[in-house]
Scaffold this motif. Structure first.
Motif, PDB file in Angstrom:
ATOM      1  N   GLN A 219       0.853  -1.192   0.000  1.00 54.91           N
ATOM      2  CA  GLN A 219       0.000   0.000   0.000  1.00 54.91           C
ATOM      3  C   GLN A 219       0.888   1.241   0.000  1.00 54.91           C
ATOM      4  O   GLN A 219       1.836   1.313   0.779  1.00 54.91           O
ATOM      5  CB  GLN A 219      -0.882  -0.045   1.246  1.00 54.91           C
ATOM      6  CG  GLN A 219      -1.870   1.102   1.319  1.00 54.91           C
ATOM      7  CD  GLN A 219      -2.756   0.992   2.552  1.00 54.91           C
ATOM      8  OE1 GLN A 219      -3.099  -0.113   2.984  1.00 54.91           O
ATOM      9  NE2 GLN A 219      -3.117   2.124   3.121  1.00 54.91           N
ATOM     10  N   ASP A 232       1.294  -3.273  -6.818  1.00 52.12           N
ATOM     11  CA  ASP A 232      -0.139  -2.962  -6.815  1.00 52.12           C
ATOM     12  C   ASP A 232      -0.951  -4.265  -6.824  1.00 52.12           C
ATOM     13  O   ASP A 232      -1.023  -4.957  -7.844  1.00 52.12           O
ATOM     14  CB  ASP A 232      -0.457  -2.116  -8.056  1.00 52.12           C
ATOM     15  CG  ASP A 232      -1.886  -1.610  -8.062  1.00 52.12           C
ATOM     16  OD1 ASP A 232      -2.775  -2.323  -7.547  1.00 52.12           O
ATOM     17  OD2 ASP A 232      -2.123  -0.516  -8.612  1.00 52.12           O
ATOM     18  N   GLY A 234      -4.084  -4.686  -6.738  1.00 56.65           N
ATOM     19  CA  GLY A 234      -5.248  -4.600  -7.630  1.00 56.65           C
ATOM     20  C   GLY A 234      -4.873  -4.956  -9.062  1.00 56.65           C
ATOM     21  O   GLY A 234      -5.583  -5.711  -9.737  1.00 56.65           O
ATOM     22  N   LEU A 237      -4.328  -8.654  -9.389  1.00 57.50           N
ATOM     23  CA  LEU A 237      -5.602  -9.390  -9.421  1.00 57.50           C
ATOM     24  C   LEU A 237      -6.246  -9.294 -10.800  1.00 57.50           C
ATOM     25  O   LEU A 237      -6.698 -10.299 -11.370  1.00 57.50           O
ATOM     26  CB  LEU A 237      -6.544  -8.832  -8.347  1.00 57.50           C
ATOM     27  CG  LEU A 237      -7.936  -9.469  -8.271  1.00 57.50           C
ATOM     28  CD1 LEU A 237      -8.445  -9.453  -6.825  1.00 57.50           C
ATOM     29  CD2 LEU A 237      -8.960  -8.794  -9.152  1.00 57.50           C
ATOM     30  N   ILE A 263     -14.845  -8.997  -6.174  1.00 55.32           N
ATOM     31  CA  ILE A 263     -13.478  -8.461  -6.151  1.00 55.32           C
ATOM     32  C   ILE A 263     -13.426  -7.385  -5.074  1.00 55.32           C
ATOM     33  O   ILE A 263     -14.298  -6.516  -5.017  1.00 55.32           O
ATOM     34  CB  ILE A 263     -13.093  -7.865  -7.529  1.00 55.32           C
ATOM     35  CG1 ILE A 263     -12.838  -8.993  -8.535  1.00 55.32           C
ATOM     36  CG2 ILE A 263     -11.890  -6.951  -7.419  1.00 55.32           C
ATOM     37  CD1 ILE A 263     -12.550  -8.516  -9.946  1.00 55.32           C
ATOM     38  N   THR A 264     -12.439  -7.460  -4.197  1.00 57.18           N
ATOM     39  CA  THR A 264     -12.280  -6.439  -3.163  1.00 57.18           C
ATOM     40  C   THR A 264     -10.858  -5.892  -3.229  1.00 57.18           C
ATOM     41  O   THR A 264      -9.894  -6.657  -3.216  1.00 57.18           O
ATOM     42  CB  THR A 264     -12.482  -7.051  -1.752  1.00 57.18           C
ATOM     43  OG1 THR A 264     -13.636  -7.887  -1.783  1.00 57.18           O
ATOM     44  CG2 THR A 264     -12.673  -5.973  -0.700  1.00 57.18           C
ATOM     45  N   LEU A 265     -10.751  -4.576  -3.350  1.00 56.79           N
ATOM     46  CA  LEU A 265      -9.437  -3.931  -3.301  1.00 56.79           C
ATOM     47  C   LEU A 265      -9.336  -3.220  -1.959  1.00 56.79           C
ATOM     48  O   LEU A 265     -10.265  -2.531  -1.533  1.00 56.79           O
ATOM     49  CB  LEU A 265      -9.271  -2.929  -4.444  1.00 56.79           C
ATOM     50  CG  LEU A 265      -9.467  -3.469  -5.865  1.00 56.79           C
ATOM     51  CD1 LEU A 265      -9.131  -2.390  -6.891  1.00 56.79           C
ATOM     52  CD2 LEU A 265      -8.616  -4.703  -6.118  1.00 56.79           C
ATOM     53  N   ASP A 266      -8.190  -3.379  -1.312  1.00 56.04           N
ATOM     54  CA  ASP A 266      -8.025  -2.846   0.034  1.00 56.04           C
ATOM     55  C   ASP A 266      -6.847  -1.865   0.066  1.00 56.04           C
ATOM     56  O   ASP A 266      -5.779  -2.205  -0.445  1.00 56.04           O
ATOM     57  CB  ASP A 266      -7.780  -4.034   0.988  1.00 56.04           C
ATOM     58  CG  ASP A 266      -7.783  -3.597   2.431  1.00 56.04           C
ATOM     59  OD1 ASP A 266      -8.877  -3.355   2.948  1.00 56.04           O
ATOM     60  OD2 ASP A 266      -6.684  -3.490   3.009  1.00 56.04           O
ATOM     61  N   GLY A 268      -9.112   0.510  -0.741  1.00 50.74           N
ATOM     62  CA  GLY A 268     -10.263   0.905  -1.569  1.00 50.74           C
ATOM     63  C   GLY A 268     -10.490   2.401  -1.636  1.00 50.74           C
ATOM     64  O   GLY A 268     -11.631   2.853  -1.546  1.00 50.74           O
ATOM     65  N   PRO A 274      -3.660  -0.145  -3.923  1.00 46.54           N
ATOM     66  CA  PRO A 274      -4.148  -1.249  -3.071  1.00 46.54           C
ATOM     67  C   PRO A 274      -2.997  -2.151  -2.610  1.00 46.54           C
ATOM     68  O   PRO A 274      -2.205  -2.617  -3.426  1.00 46.54           O
ATOM     69  CB  PRO A 274      -5.089  -2.036  -3.981  1.00 46.54           C
ATOM     70  CG  PRO A 274      -5.427  -1.110  -5.095  1.00 46.54           C
ATOM     71  CD  PRO A 274      -4.264  -0.184  -5.267  1.00 46.54           C
ATOM     72  N   ARG A 276      -3.681  -4.832  -0.839  1.00 43.66           N
ATOM     73  CA  ARG A 276      -4.230  -6.186  -0.790  1.00 43.66           C
ATOM     74  C   ARG A 276      -5.446  -6.260  -1.709  1.00 43.66           C
ATOM     75  O   ARG A 276      -6.166  -5.258  -1.878  1.00 43.66           O
ATOM     76  CB  ARG A 276      -4.635  -6.511   0.650  1.00 43.66           C
ATOM     77  CG  ARG A 276      -5.066  -7.945   0.803  1.00 43.66           C
ATOM     78  CD  ARG A 276      -5.605  -8.237   2.199  1.00 43.66           C
ATOM     79  NE  ARG A 276      -6.487  -9.372   2.062  1.00 43.66           N
ATOM     80  CZ  ARG A 276      -6.298 -10.545   2.641  1.00 43.66           C
ATOM     81  NH1 ARG A 276      -5.293 -10.723   3.448  1.00 43.66           N
ATOM     82  NH2 ARG A 276      -7.135 -11.544   2.421  1.00 43.66           N
ATOM     83  N   ALA A 277      -5.642  -7.400  -2.314  1.00 46.06           N
ATOM     84  CA  ALA A 277      -6.822  -7.594  -3.172  1.00 46.06           C
ATOM     85  C   ALA A 277      -7.307  -9.029  -3.033  1.00 46.06           C
ATOM     86  O   ALA A 277      -6.502  -9.941  -2.832  1.00 46.06           O
ATOM     87  CB  ALA A 277      -6.468  -7.292  -4.624  1.00 46.06           C
TER      88      ALA A 277
END
Ligand SMILES: [Zn+2]
Length: 407
Positions: A219, A232, A234, A237, A263-266, A268, A274, A276-277
């Motif tokens: 991040q 990245d 995201g 992913l 799909i979750t981008l962290d 966000g 991101p 984490r994804a």
């Protein structure tokens, strides 16, 4: 030949839909007051049809024929998805009831026993296919003790106690008692209607494999971090998602399906790279070897993704094995369909899970579909033409006779 009464069938079908009626559909979650009322009504209809009816300790409704000849079990489920359709499951149970009546009234079929079941919680309000698994001895008590309502968190045991079922035994399949199991269901898809067909003979029920694919990157500031230095999650992913969509058609079978469900981008936010994804990924097929091939391809692609700047991890979610329908029963369904709807039937896999996949592990089993108008299900507008409902029941009755005669 056992002849079903179409008017009586439709009348009972509509009477069942009165329990939990919502708009043009039904809201009848497992063990809700309306679900229990519908089970008591069903048990009373079974008794009127000459069956010994009971609601067992997991809320299965089972009607047993009193004749001593060979028995066939016909069933499905009467619980519904929230605010959903009136036929999903319910149709197959009322078919069983009507076929039991038709056999009882037919002089040449009276020696055959039709037992009828409504399996509890097919729709997964508390667990996974609880009723049919309980009947087939694949639901350990420890799992019953651990099950909770998926939204409200109420323990299953509390819910069973609240409706007076806490001390009732769970009915179990007696080995050797049944020739087999039949289940009719609405198609819940568009294929039959789109092809102008009226009966689907199910070849197998798909197995599905679920995964969570996690990416760990770094991040950082979205304005000051040069592109070449980014990790990245995201992007990693999205690259894997694109690679899956490109590769899977090469390894899949003609009926395979695959879905990126979430799909979750962290964290966000637009100005943060991101770190984490996560991606929920599922695929289904009726052939265990095709499933294996798709799994191998996924493993390879995740491994390739790990060559990039982010770490990709594949976490295995719930898996179900595909179930093959008994070839002899498929043949009987096909002959019955040809008799009542010549040229208007097809063999097809079931893309959705059903109780028959559980019964198939213990008994020769088969399934039959009737068309869903517009292919719609799990929605209050779910419907099937009356003439298709009546035809389907007659086809199933004729197939039941062919199976019981060993023809
Ligand atoms: Zn269903």
């Amino acid at each position: 030949m056992p002849t079903i009464d179409g008017d009586r069938l439709l009348k009972d079908q509509r009477a069942l839909a009165d329990f939990g009626r919502w708009k043009t559909g039904v809201h009848r979650p497992t063990l809700s007051p309306q679900d229990m009322e519908s089970r008591k009504w069903l048990a009373s209809r079974m008794t009127e049809a000459g069956l010994d009816a009971e609601i067992d300790g997991i809320a299965n409704v089972i009607g047993r024929s009193k004749v001593s000849g060979p028995h066939l079990l016909i069933g499905s489920h009467t619980d519904t998805q929230p605010y959903a359709g009136w036929l999903d499951g319910a149709m197959g149970v009322i078919y069983g009831l009507e076929i039991a009546r038709a056999f009882g009234a037919d002089g040449t079929c009276r020696q055959f026993g039709i037992d009828v079941a409504s399996w509890a919680d097919e729709e997964g309000h508390f667990g996974n296919l609880l009723g049919s698994r309980s009947f087939c001895d694949s639901l350990p008590q420890t799992e019953v003790d651990a099950c909770r309502h998926r939204d409200e968190g109420t323990p299953l045991r509390t819910a069973l106690a609240a409706v007076g079922l806490a001390d009732k035994p769970r009915s179990k399949l007696e080995p050797g008692h049944y020739v087999g199991y039949l289940e009719a269901h609405i198609e819940q898809g568009p294929k039959l209607e789109a092809s102008g067909l009226r009966i689907g003979i199910v070849t197998g029920i798909v197995g599905h494999c679920n995964f969570n694919i996690m990416f760990e990157g770094e991040q950082n500031h979205a304005g000051t971090t040069p592109m070449a230095l980014r990790k990245d999650a995201g992007v990693a992913l999205i690259k894997l998602a694109a690679a899956i969509l490109k590769r899977f058609p090469e390894v899949a079978g003609p009926e395979s399906v695959w879905t990126i469900g979430k799909i979750t981008l962290d964290p966000g936010f637009k100005s943060i790279i991101p770190g984490r994804a996560d991606m929920l990924f599922q695929f289904r097929d009726v052939d265990a070897n095709v499933l294996k091939g798709m799994r191998r391809a996924l493993d390879e692609l995740v491994q390739e993704a790990n060559a990039g700047p982010c770490k990709a991890t594949l976490v295995l979610g719930p898996q179900t094995a595909p179930a093959t329908m008994a070839p002899r029963f498929q043949d009987a369904l096909e002959r019955a369909a040809e008799r009542h709807a010549p040229g208007k039937h097809i063999r097809m896999p079931s893309g959705a899970g059903h109780d028959a996949q559980i019964l198939a592990a213990r008994l020769p089993s088969a399934m039959m579909f009737v068309p869903s108008i517009g292919g719609i299900s799990h929605h209050h507008s779910e419907n099937t033409k009356d003439e298709d409902l009546v035809l389907g029941c007659q086809v199933l009755a004729t197939a039941a006779e062919l199976i019981l005669r060993g023809a």
